[in-house]
Design a protein around this motif. Structure first.
Motif, mmCIF file in Angstrom:
data_model
loop_
_atom_site.group_PDB
_atom_site.id
_atom_site.type_symbol
_atom_site.label_atom_id
_atom_site.label_comp_id
_atom_site.label_asym_id
_atom_site.label_seq_id
_atom_site.Cartn_x
_atom_site.Cartn_y
_atom_site.Cartn_z
ATOM 1 N N PHE A 79 -9.054 -19.837 -47.731
ATOM 2 C CA PHE A 79 -10.163 -20.856 -48.585
ATOM 3 C C PHE A 79 -11.627 -20.225 -48.532
ATOM 4 C CE2 PHE A 79 -6.988 -23.837 -49.815
ATOM 5 C CZ PHE A 79 -6.364 -24.340 -48.607
ATOM 6 N N ASN A 144 -8.939 -11.012 -35.634
ATOM 7 C CA ASN A 144 -7.477 -11.355 -35.747
ATOM 8 C C ASN A 144 -7.193 -12.826 -35.254
ATOM 9 O OD1 ASN A 144 -6.325 -8.950 -36.708
ATOM 10 N ND2 ASN A 144 -6.332 -7.949 -34.464
ATOM 11 N N TRP A 145 -8.161 -13.449 -35.456
ATOM 12 C CA TRP A 145 -8.377 -15.233 -35.347
ATOM 13 C C TRP A 145 -8.347 -15.760 -36.905
ATOM 14 C CZ3 TRP A 145 -6.880 -16.539 -30.769
ATOM 15 C CH2 TRP A 145 -7.058 -15.545 -29.432
ATOM 16 N N LEU A 146 -7.411 -16.610 -37.157
ATOM 17 C CA LEU A 146 -7.507 -17.214 -38.635
ATOM 18 C C LEU A 146 -7.981 -15.988 -39.604
ATOM 19 C CD1 LEU A 146 -9.152 -20.444 -37.713
ATOM 20 C CD2 LEU A 146 -6.870 -19.845 -37.639
ATOM 21 N N ARG A 147 -7.086 -15.116 -39.571
ATOM 22 C CA ARG A 147 -7.431 -13.884 -40.471
ATOM 23 C C ARG A 147 -6.833 -13.914 -41.787
ATOM 24 N NH1 ARG A 147 -7.399 -7.569 -38.858
ATOM 25 N NH2 ARG A 147 -7.094 -6.741 -41.026
ATOM 26 N N LEU A 150 -13.733 -15.861 -41.972
ATOM 27 C CA LEU A 150 -14.894 -16.085 -42.851
ATOM 28 C C LEU A 150 -15.921 -15.222 -42.905
ATOM 29 C CD1 LEU A 150 -13.272 -18.850 -43.100
ATOM 30 C CD2 LEU A 150 -15.538 -19.851 -43.359
ATOM 31 N N PHE A 210 1.871 -28.291 -50.324
ATOM 32 C CA PHE A 210 1.218 -29.076 -49.371
ATOM 33 C C PHE A 210 -0.077 -29.574 -49.447
ATOM 34 C CE2 PHE A 210 -2.303 -25.886 -48.321
ATOM 35 C CZ PHE A 210 -1.723 -24.735 -48.826
ATOM 36 N N LEU B 42 -13.586 -19.795 -37.633
ATOM 37 C CA LEU B 42 -13.952 -20.652 -38.637
ATOM 38 C C LEU B 42 -12.929 -21.066 -39.523
ATOM 39 C CD1 LEU B 42 -17.557 -19.411 -39.349
ATOM 40 C CD2 LEU B 42 -17.107 -21.316 -37.719
ATOM 41 N N TYR B 43 -12.793 -22.323 -40.059
ATOM 42 C CA TYR B 43 -11.871 -22.551 -41.036
ATOM 43 C C TYR B 43 -12.629 -23.596 -42.049
ATOM 44 C CZ TYR B 43 -11.333 -26.680 -37.990
ATOM 45 O OH TYR B 43 -11.811 -27.689 -37.198
ATOM 46 N N VAL B 44 -11.994 -23.709 -43.255
ATOM 47 C CA VAL B 44 -12.607 -24.479 -44.099
ATOM 48 C C VAL B 44 -11.754 -25.614 -44.467
ATOM 49 C CG1 VAL B 44 -13.043 -24.562 -46.803
ATOM 50 C CG2 VAL B 44 -13.749 -22.406 -45.535
ATOM 51 N N SER B 107 0.408 -20.204 -33.397
ATOM 52 C CA SER B 107 -0.304 -18.917 -33.287
ATOM 53 C C SER B 107 -1.663 -19.242 -34.141
ATOM 54 C CB SER B 107 0.078 -17.959 -34.027
ATOM 55 O OG SER B 107 -0.589 -16.861 -34.288
ATOM 56 N N TRP B 108 -2.907 -18.929 -33.630
ATOM 57 C CA TRP B 108 -4.054 -18.593 -34.297
ATOM 58 C C TRP B 108 -4.328 -17.404 -35.013
ATOM 59 C CZ3 TRP B 108 -6.943 -23.109 -34.247
ATOM 60 C CH2 TRP B 108 -6.689 -23.913 -33.376
ATOM 61 N N TYR B 109 -3.359 -16.850 -35.451
ATOM 62 C CA TYR B 109 -3.605 -15.513 -36.115
ATOM 63 C C TYR B 109 -3.916 -15.468 -37.479
ATOM 64 C CZ TYR B 109 -2.433 -10.728 -37.985
ATOM 65 O OH TYR B 109 -2.306 -9.386 -38.541
ATOM 66 N N ARG B 110 -3.111 -16.435 -38.083
ATOM 67 C CA ARG B 110 -3.521 -16.593 -39.671
ATOM 68 C C ARG B 110 -4.256 -17.788 -39.926
ATOM 69 N NH1 ARG B 110 -3.882 -11.931 -42.155
ATOM 70 N NH2 ARG B 110 -1.658 -10.703 -42.010
ATOM 71 N N PRO B 111 -4.769 -18.008 -41.153
ATOM 72 C CA PRO B 111 -5.373 -19.263 -41.339
ATOM 73 C C PRO B 111 -4.507 -20.438 -41.285
ATOM 74 C CG PRO B 111 -6.371 -17.967 -42.764
ATOM 75 C CD PRO B 111 -5.204 -17.131 -42.141
ATOM 76 N N ALA B 113 -2.776 -22.435 -43.606
ATOM 77 C CA ALA B 113 -3.412 -23.123 -44.661
ATOM 78 C C ALA B 113 -2.342 -24.552 -44.669
ATOM 79 C CB ALA B 113 -3.675 -22.949 -45.984
ATOM 80 N N ALA B 114 -1.218 -24.307 -44.768
ATOM 81 C CA ALA B 114 -0.330 -25.292 -45.069
ATOM 82 C C ALA B 114 -0.105 -26.274 -43.854
ATOM 83 C CB ALA B 114 1.025 -24.813 -45.239
ATOM 84 N N ARG B 116 -3.085 -26.667 -41.680
ATOM 85 C CA ARG B 116 -4.232 -27.099 -41.420
ATOM 86 C C ARG B 116 -5.347 -27.767 -42.629
ATOM 87 N NH1 ARG B 116 -4.289 -22.088 -38.042
ATOM 88 N NH2 ARG B 116 -3.873 -22.980 -36.143
#
Lengths: 258, 213
Positions: A79, A144-147, A150, A210, B42-44, B107-111, B113-114, B116
């Protein structure tokens, strides 16, 4: 039908194309250069897809810690926030000292009717229209963290959108469109929306599986291969057949008053 | 003071509790991460994740449980663009208790989204002025305390976090920056009543329910 949102003489106006440029809702005709172009609709949630063209995934494969598995894999969704947006003929900052900042020409799909658990067969009926996106990436800042993270993909004014919102009924097949990017007039990227790994109906079904999609949400459907570095001063044009040509100029830190 | 109108923009810091990264052990340096994060992770939480604080939380069918992430959000009061940590307090109008709900992820590799960014997975309490930015939090499930934690001692304190985020993305008045979920977020299951409270921040209560057939 195609519409734009522009700022002129202190107010925001909706506009349509005109032989001389564009015509505001109040009838005033202006040249395209006389207005400030904003993203062409009120943007809700910005949903971006990573690695949605196989050849692009391949060109990045050397740096990916895990290879992309194509359509067998879940779509890679991330996002963005509104501050990332910039309109047509906008300027995007290229930070000093980065080695690799690149454009990404993408078909943007705008939701007109929202919903949850939307079936693939019904998905295109939920689309209001399409526009062009240029979703810049600053690769140096990828981690490579939440890749994709942002700091690489949600930078101020680094996601261009526009110029026109083309209504869905004016696009016979969103998967039959050629894409191209030019830097300073030279073609650097070419692709075709038929090559999307996860197609638009599947994306709408997946996302609405979702999350509740709402009008104004926009899906940036990914970019084909051919990404290359751009520098301050470069003029980047992202063009999608039948949708439009989105222009953006990179500016250096000194022009951003840093 | 600016009016208390949240903009709807919510950005959160993940893995800001050093215990969370420590718990990953060797995985931090192994593929796919390859190295510890340098910048804030970070995440949205987009607008569809925002729900009334007390609304039932719908667990998607197929999910057994959801992580209840108690945290605090900084309410931005003044546009923050490339600010220094020393200036952070001047940009923060207040704080709010926040519950950040997510499906457990390996895993914290990818966001993810489904996992979080589920509908209604961001509950925001009443924004309040605050004279401090570190808080003690408590999570109760069906009346039993299952977690007591604090937002003190995080890798990046609120001021540094705000400075580091504003370095590349401007935060505007009404935006909410979540300071991080303490490690060890408890799980809540269908039918359970969740209560998250923060000392001086009030409480958020809701029930976890199954997705309608």
């Amino acid at each position: 039908m195609r519409t734009a949102r522009v700022a002129w003489a202190g107010a925001v106006h909706e506009a349509v194309p005109h032989a001389s440029g564009l015509r505001l809702a109040n009838g005033r005709v202006l040249a395209q250069s006389e207005v400030v172009w904003l993203p062409p609709f009120e943007v809700g949630t910005i949903i971006a897809l990573g690695l949605n063209y196989a050849a692009h995934a391949r060109e990045l494969s050397a740096e990916l810690a895990r290879p992309a598995a194509g359509s067998a894999e879940e779509p890679l969704v991330f996002f963005k926030t509104r501050g990332a947006l910039v309109g047509h003929c906008g300027r995007t900052r290229r930070p000093a000292g980065v080695r690799f900042m690149h454009y990404e020409c993408e078909l943007a799909v705008v939701i007109g009717r929202g919903g949850r658990h939307i079936a693939e067969a019904d998905a295109l009926a939920h689309v209001a229209g399409y526009t062009v996106a240029n979703d810049y990436a600053v690769r140096d800042h990828l981690e490579n963290w939440l890749r994709p993270n942002l700091r690489a993909k949600n930078r101020d004014q680094a996601t261009a959108l526009g110029p026109w919102l083309v209504s869905a009924d004016a696009v016979a097949d969103p998967h039959a469109l050629a894409l191209a990017t030019r830097v300073n007039g030279t073609v650097v990227q070419r692709g075709h929306t038929s090559a999307m790994v996860h197609r638009i109906p599947a994306l709408i079904a997946y996302l609405s599986g979702f999350m509740t999609l709402a009008p104004g949400d926009v899906i940036l459907t990914g970019t084909p291969e051919g990404v290359s570095n751009v520098n301050a001063g470069d003029v980047v044009e992202c063009e999608i057949e039948g949708i439009g040509c989105l222009v953006n100029t990179l500016v250096g830190d000194e022009e951003s008053a840093i | 003071m600016p009016p208390w109108r949240l903009s709807g923009v919510v950005v959160g810091a993940a893995l800001n509790d050093p215990r969370a990264l420590a718990a990953l052990g060797d995985a931090v340096a192994a593929p796919p991460h390859l190295a510890a994060p340098r910048a804030p992770v970070l995440y949205v939480k987009p607008r569809h994740t925002l729900a009334a604080a007390g609304a039932p939380m719908v667990l998607p069918s197929g999910a057994e449980a959801i992580e209840v992430g108690a945290t605090v959000g900084l309410v931005i009061g003044r546009t923050a663009c490339r600010i220094a940590a020393a200036q952070a307090a001047a940009h923060v109008a207040g704080v709010a208790l926040v519950v950040d709900l997510a499906l457990p992820q390996a895993s914290w590799y990818r966001p993810a989204a489904a996992a979080r960014a589920l509908d209604g997975s961001c509950r925001i309490g009443t924004p309040l002025r605050a004279d401090r930015l570190a808080f003690d939090l408590e999570v109760q499930i069906d009346g039993a305390t299952v977690q007591r934690a604090a937002t003190a001692g995080f890798t990046r304190g609120p001021a540094q976090l705000l400075a580091d985020v504003s370095e590349f993305m401007t935060l505007a008045s009404g935006d909410l920056l979540l300071v991080g979920v303490p490690h060890g977020a408890p799980l809540a299951r269908r039918g359970e009543r969740v209560r998250v409270a923060g000392v001086g921040l009030g409480a958020i209560e809701f029930t976890v329910v199954a997705e309608a057939a």
